[in-house]
Design an enzyme around this catalytic site. Sequence first.
Site, PDB file in Angstrom:
ATOM      1  N   HIS A 106      24.725   5.159  13.043  1.00  0.00           N
ATOM      2  CA  HIS A 106      26.162   5.114  13.347  1.00  0.00           C
ATOM      3  C   HIS A 106      26.638   6.551  13.541  1.00  0.00           C
ATOM      4  CE1 HIS A 106      30.430   4.046  11.596  1.00  0.00           C
ATOM      5  NE2 HIS A 106      30.485   4.377  12.865  1.00  0.00           N
ATOM      6  N   HIS A 119      21.410   1.395   7.339  1.00  0.00           N
ATOM      7  CA  HIS A 119      22.541   1.963   8.088  1.00  0.00           C
ATOM      8  C   HIS A 119      22.638   3.463   7.792  1.00  0.00           C
ATOM      9  CE1 HIS A 119      26.458   1.628  10.153  1.00  0.00           C
ATOM     10  NE2 HIS A 119      26.930   2.458   9.227  1.00  0.00           N
ATOM     11  N   MET A 131      29.227   9.088  14.010  1.00  0.00           N
ATOM     12  CA  MET A 131      30.646   9.462  13.914  1.00  0.00           C
ATOM     13  C   MET A 131      30.743  10.933  14.305  1.00  0.00           C
ATOM     14  SD  MET A 131      31.399   7.371  10.418  1.00  0.00           S
ATOM     15  CE  MET A 131      29.661   7.320  10.043  1.00  0.00           C
TER      16      MET A 131
HETATM   17  C1  DX5 Z   1      32.326   5.086   6.639  1.00  0.00           C
HETATM   18  C2  DX5 Z   1      30.893   4.736   6.949  1.00  0.00           C
HETATM   19  C3  DX5 Z   1      30.408   3.575   6.198  1.00  0.00           C
HETATM   20  C4  DX5 Z   1      30.381   3.772   4.718  1.00  0.00           C
HETATM   21  C5  DX5 Z   1      30.643   2.458   4.071  1.00  0.00           C
HETATM   22  O1  DX5 Z   1      32.769   6.081   7.470  1.00  0.00           O
HETATM   23  O2  DX5 Z   1      30.712   4.480   8.321  1.00  0.00           O
HETATM   24  O3  DX5 Z   1      29.134   3.117   6.671  1.00  0.00           O
HETATM   25  O4  DX5 Z   1      29.163   4.265   4.234  1.00  0.00           O
HETATM   26  O5  DX5 Z   1      30.772   2.678   2.705  1.00  0.00           O
HETATM   27  P1  DX5 Z   1      31.478   1.622   1.765  1.00  0.00           P
HETATM   28  O6  DX5 Z   1      30.651   0.360   1.878  1.00  0.00           O
HETATM   29  O7  DX5 Z   1      31.379   2.261   0.429  1.00  0.00           O
HETATM   30  O8  DX5 Z   1      32.848   1.438   2.268  1.00  0.00           O
HETATM   31 ZN    ZN Z   2      28.812   3.433   9.028  1.00  0.00          ZN
END
Ligand code: DX5
Ligand code: ZN
Length: 218
Positions: A68, A35, A70
Amino acid sequence: MTQDLIVAPSILAADFSKIGDEVKAVDVAGADWIHLDVMDGHFVPNLTFGPPLIRALRPHSKKVFDTHLMVSNPDALLDDYASAGSDIITVHFEACPHLDRTLSHIRELGCKAGVSLNPHTPIDGLQHVLDRLDLILVMTVNPGFGGQSFIYKMLEKITEVRSMIGNRPIVIEVDGGVTADNAGKIVASGANALVAGSSIFKGPSYADNISAIRAATA
Ligand code: DX5
Ligand code: ZN
């Protein structure tokens, strides 16, 4: 695109000073997908990386690269994220005024298309694009940072999404605060892909951490 539980370690929690080795390590440890959290400092306050890093990591693993985005304007760089080696590209519902077009474009690029929903975002806007979707990502923290606490209210949303997709082969992915302690409830609510950063990139054995998440859902 459905299968048994998918575990997708988020490299956001990895040691960035040796990121290629970290990707290899979670690959060998049993990750299904890798990811990749792209943050632009605008859609979310934090900044991470873009297509050049994804391209550089591509030779380090043959696993699915689950990107992903963002970012506020994902359309601007979709071609670059695809050519860098992404297998799945997930955009945020809140960042896409022309979501139908964006999803079609991702598929035209040869990638699977995903949409992510922030915790406050209702699922209704996805109803008319379900046939353009391969994955729905339910955020269980407010995006931007790793290591936050899972928002339990989101279990209801996961169940709603499961009911909405019916028999369609759409993956329901959950991201944020996932641990071996809550993974069972998340999967019982209807998810079949779990992203986890800080609960996997810790301690002496990434393999044990991944196994603990799988065991909690068995
Ligand atoms: C948050 C990210 C997540 C993050 C999750 O904005 O999209 O993918 O890395 O991290 P944990 O598992 O530490 O919550
Ligand atoms: Zn993520």
